[in-house]
Design an enzyme around this catalytic site. Sequence first.
Site, short mmCIF file in Angstrom:
data_model
loop_
_atom_site.label_atom_id
_atom_site.label_comp_id
_atom_site.label_asym_id
_atom_site.label_seq_id
_atom_site.Cartn_x
_atom_site.Cartn_y
_atom_site.Cartn_z
N ARG A 102 -9.36 0.68 3.42
CA ARG A 102 -8.39 1.59 2.72
C ARG A 102 -7.01 0.95 2.36
O ARG A 102 -6.15 1.63 1.49
CB ARG A 102 -8.21 2.90 3.55
CG ARG A 102 -9.61 3.94 3.46
CD ARG A 102 -9.30 4.98 4.21
NE ARG A 102 -9.90 6.19 3.57
CZ ARG A 102 -10.04 7.33 4.23
NH1 ARG A 102 -9.24 7.73 5.42
NH2 ARG A 102 -10.65 8.21 3.91
N ARG A 141 -4.15 10.99 3.15
CA ARG A 141 -2.82 11.46 3.76
C ARG A 141 -1.83 11.61 2.72
O ARG A 141 -1.04 12.56 2.77
CB ARG A 141 -2.57 10.69 5.11
CG ARG A 141 -1.18 10.85 5.40
CD ARG A 141 -1.28 12.36 6.58
NE ARG A 141 -0.14 12.93 6.80
CZ ARG A 141 0.31 14.09 7.21
NH1 ARG A 141 -1.03 14.65 7.64
NH2 ARG A 141 1.51 14.60 7.34
N ASP A 201 3.71 0.73 12.04
CA ASP A 201 2.50 0.44 11.35
C ASP A 201 2.11 -1.02 11.72
O ASP A 201 1.03 -1.46 11.56
CB ASP A 201 2.66 0.49 10.06
CG ASP A 201 2.44 1.85 9.54
OD1 ASP A 201 2.27 2.95 10.32
OD2 ASP A 201 2.64 2.07 8.24
N LYS A 208 0.81 -1.17 0.01
CA LYS A 208 -0.07 -0.07 -0.19
C LYS A 208 0.73 1.34 0.04
O LYS A 208 0.64 2.13 -0.78
CB LYS A 208 -0.90 0.09 1.20
CG LYS A 208 -1.70 1.31 1.50
CD LYS A 208 -1.58 1.72 2.90
CE LYS A 208 -2.21 3.03 2.95
NZ LYS A 208 -1.61 3.72 3.99
N ASN A 209 1.97 1.45 0.98
CA ASN A 209 2.52 2.60 0.98
C ASN A 209 3.62 2.74 -0.09
O ASN A 209 4.11 3.87 -0.39
CB ASN A 209 3.50 2.57 2.47
CG ASN A 209 2.55 2.87 3.50
OD1 ASN A 209 1.36 3.35 3.20
ND2 ASN A 209 2.88 2.91 4.59
N ARG A 216 1.02 15.47 12.72
CA ARG A 216 1.69 14.88 11.35
C ARG A 216 2.21 16.19 10.65
O ARG A 216 1.35 16.36 9.67
CB ARG A 216 0.66 13.91 10.60
CG ARG A 216 0.35 12.69 11.60
CD ARG A 216 -0.37 11.82 10.68
NE ARG A 216 0.29 10.95 9.66
CZ ARG A 216 -0.13 9.87 9.05
NH1 ARG A 216 -1.06 9.40 9.30
NH2 ARG A 216 0.99 9.30 8.40
N PRO A 217 3.15 16.69 11.10
CA PRO A 217 3.45 17.78 10.16
C PRO A 217 4.18 17.62 8.99
O PRO A 217 4.73 16.29 8.65
CB PRO A 217 4.61 18.72 11.18
CG PRO A 217 5.24 17.48 12.00
CD PRO A 217 4.07 16.52 12.14
N ILE A 218 4.23 18.66 7.82
CA ILE A 218 4.88 18.33 6.75
C ILE A 218 6.02 19.20 6.27
O ILE A 218 6.45 19.68 5.22
CB ILE A 218 3.91 18.21 5.69
CG1 ILE A 218 3.24 19.69 5.57
CG2 ILE A 218 2.76 17.24 5.45
CD1 ILE A 218 2.66 19.80 4.02
N ASP A 219 6.68 19.79 7.64
CA ASP A 219 7.88 20.87 7.42
C ASP A 219 8.87 20.23 6.68
O ASP A 219 9.55 21.08 6.25
CB ASP A 219 8.07 21.42 8.91
CG ASP A 219 8.46 20.30 9.78
OD1 ASP A 219 7.66 19.12 10.18
OD2 ASP A 219 9.74 20.28 10.51
N CYS A 279 -5.59 14.63 11.91
CA CYS A 279 -4.65 13.34 12.16
C CYS A 279 -5.23 12.63 12.98
O CYS A 279 -6.07 12.83 13.89
CB CYS A 279 -3.47 14.28 12.68
SG CYS A 279 -2.88 15.68 12.06
C1 UD1 Z 1 4.52 6.85 6.69
C2 UD1 Z 1 3.35 5.95 6.11
C3 UD1 Z 1 2.85 5.45 7.84
C4 UD1 Z 1 4.03 5.25 8.64
C5 UD1 Z 1 5.14 6.32 8.79
C6 UD1 Z 1 6.28 5.92 9.53
C7 UD1 Z 1 2.58 6.45 4.19
C8 UD1 Z 1 1.64 7.03 3.14
N1 UD1 Z 1 2.42 6.46 5.63
O1 UD1 Z 1 3.85 8.08 7.14
O2 UD1 Z 1 2.01 4.63 7.40
O3 UD1 Z 1 3.47 4.90 10.10
O4 UD1 Z 1 5.62 6.35 7.58
O5 UD1 Z 1 6.82 4.64 9.22
O6 UD1 Z 1 3.47 5.92 3.58
N2 UD1 Z 1 7.79 14.29 10.74
C9 UD1 Z 1 8.19 15.79 10.88
N3 UD1 Z 1 8.04 16.62 9.76
C10 UD1 Z 1 7.59 16.28 8.46
C11 UD1 Z 1 7.25 14.78 8.30
C12 UD1 Z 1 7.37 13.99 9.47
O7 UD1 Z 1 8.32 16.08 12.21
O8 UD1 Z 1 7.57 17.05 7.79
C13 UD1 Z 1 7.65 13.51 11.81
C14 UD1 Z 1 6.30 12.83 12.01
O9 UD1 Z 1 5.72 13.60 12.89
C15 UD1 Z 1 6.77 11.33 12.69
C16 UD1 Z 1 7.89 10.91 12.08
O10 UD1 Z 1 8.41 12.19 11.36
O11 UD1 Z 1 7.09 11.72 14.16
C17 UD1 Z 1 7.98 9.93 10.93
O12 UD1 Z 1 6.83 10.56 10.16
P1 UD1 Z 1 7.06 10.08 8.33
O13 UD1 Z 1 7.94 8.85 8.24
O14 UD1 Z 1 7.07 11.33 7.62
O15 UD1 Z 1 5.71 9.30 8.29
P2 UD1 Z 1 4.55 9.59 6.97
O16 UD1 Z 1 5.19 9.55 5.83
O17 UD1 Z 1 3.48 10.54 7.24
#
Ligand code: UD1
Length: 430
Positions: free
Chosen positions: A398, A93, A306, A22-23, A122-125, A117
Amino acid sequence: MNQYVIHGGHPLFGEITVSGAKNAAVAIIPAALLVDGVCRIENVPQISDVTLFFSILEELGAKVRVLNRHAVELDCRSIHSTKPSYELARRIRASYYLVGALLGRFGEATVAMPGGCNFGVRPIDLHVKGFRAMGAEVTEGGFIEAVAKDGRLKGANIYMDQVSVGATMNVMMAAVLADGVTTIDNAAKEPHIVDLANFLNSMGADIKGAGTDSIKIRGVEKLTGGTYCIIPDQIEAGTYMAAVAATGGQLLIKNVIPKHMECISSKLQEMGVSIEEHDDALLVRRSEPLQRTNVKTLPYPGFPTDMQPQITVVLALAEGTSIVTEGVWDNRFKYVGELKRLGAQIQVDGRVAVVEGVGRLEGAPIQACDLRAGAALVIAGLAAHGTTTLGSVQYIERGYEDMVGKLRAVGADIEMVDLPEPEKQEQTVS
Ligand code: UD1
């Protein structure tokens, strides 16, 4: 709205074939927007997140031709919009990958920020930091709007302050058509990072180092078409391994990459589960009582977050006290309240759960609260004595292809029951 009705307490026996990851799929399908040609993608899981992405691509002008249950042709030569509709994008997401792909190919993207969330902030910074380093102007609000100065991104050296799967893949997508070389350091190493890189390379990109913490992307002028086959789903395989660990019995889990499963296999083996490795299958057997252990989730190759809810269910049935520490997300134990309704004894304090094994769970009405928590509650229902009804199963659909059918084929007494739709729940999942 559907629910699952599970009559538990039966061991599982037989074979289960794992679907495509899926991912990986939810990254590779939007990454097809970077390709000025036709991509044939195979081993696509039949799940609702994938169907939603097909709708988003079609809305942007792509031709989506479903070839069979697991193969699709995506033709993104005549994209006419870089603004997916709010209604579709906010529901998933992974819609953040549309930003990297559209910005990389067309120099601009406007995408709804993913909504509420479900396991913490779940930031995207880090995604935004990467795009900005490559010369994009980015504004954030209800939408994320990104525009490349001069119409094309420029290669840059990007250090990820935290290991992020999404940011690593998004920056990789943005960089494949950029002018010059991009390096991503402290990159995530999950199997789906390698899969995305392999997909893009098979379409003509130049990416090296995926699967290590340093990835180098040399920008190319154009990606052309090709054929690609998505890897098997590590988490789906792990979920069925946890299911047979919880219920007892023996499952041959087919279409897996055993190397990807080591972090999960080793924990289950510590708990007394027997796992025999074959070329692309695992024979998983549990005949002895389960032993306690401790689990901490970490980025790959650590134990995957996960799989945290599923392993917690297995530990709830083990002898003794286990500690589960969530190392990735702030709030990923919400499902524990539902598990307690089945008789589990678990105390949660922040990111740590103390699990007192109870040996036996009893069926009850419960609700899924997200994708993996939903899968964990199915496992709990299969192991519990009596009847469990599990609501909000749209979360599970999903990310798991035909979970009910696959489990029924190995002896589970589980069925999906249609309910009148009272109110639609609109939350995002992983
Ligand atoms: C992806 C997976 C999700 C899985 C996660 C961790 C998908 C669609 N989803 O989510 O199932 O649980 O990886 O293996 O593939 N973070 C920041 N800033 C950012 C991005 C992330 O601080 O810009 C932090 C998050 O809050 C979290 C950590 O980094 O604590 C890991 O997040 P991330 O690996 O980015 O998760 P996703 O890609 O959203």
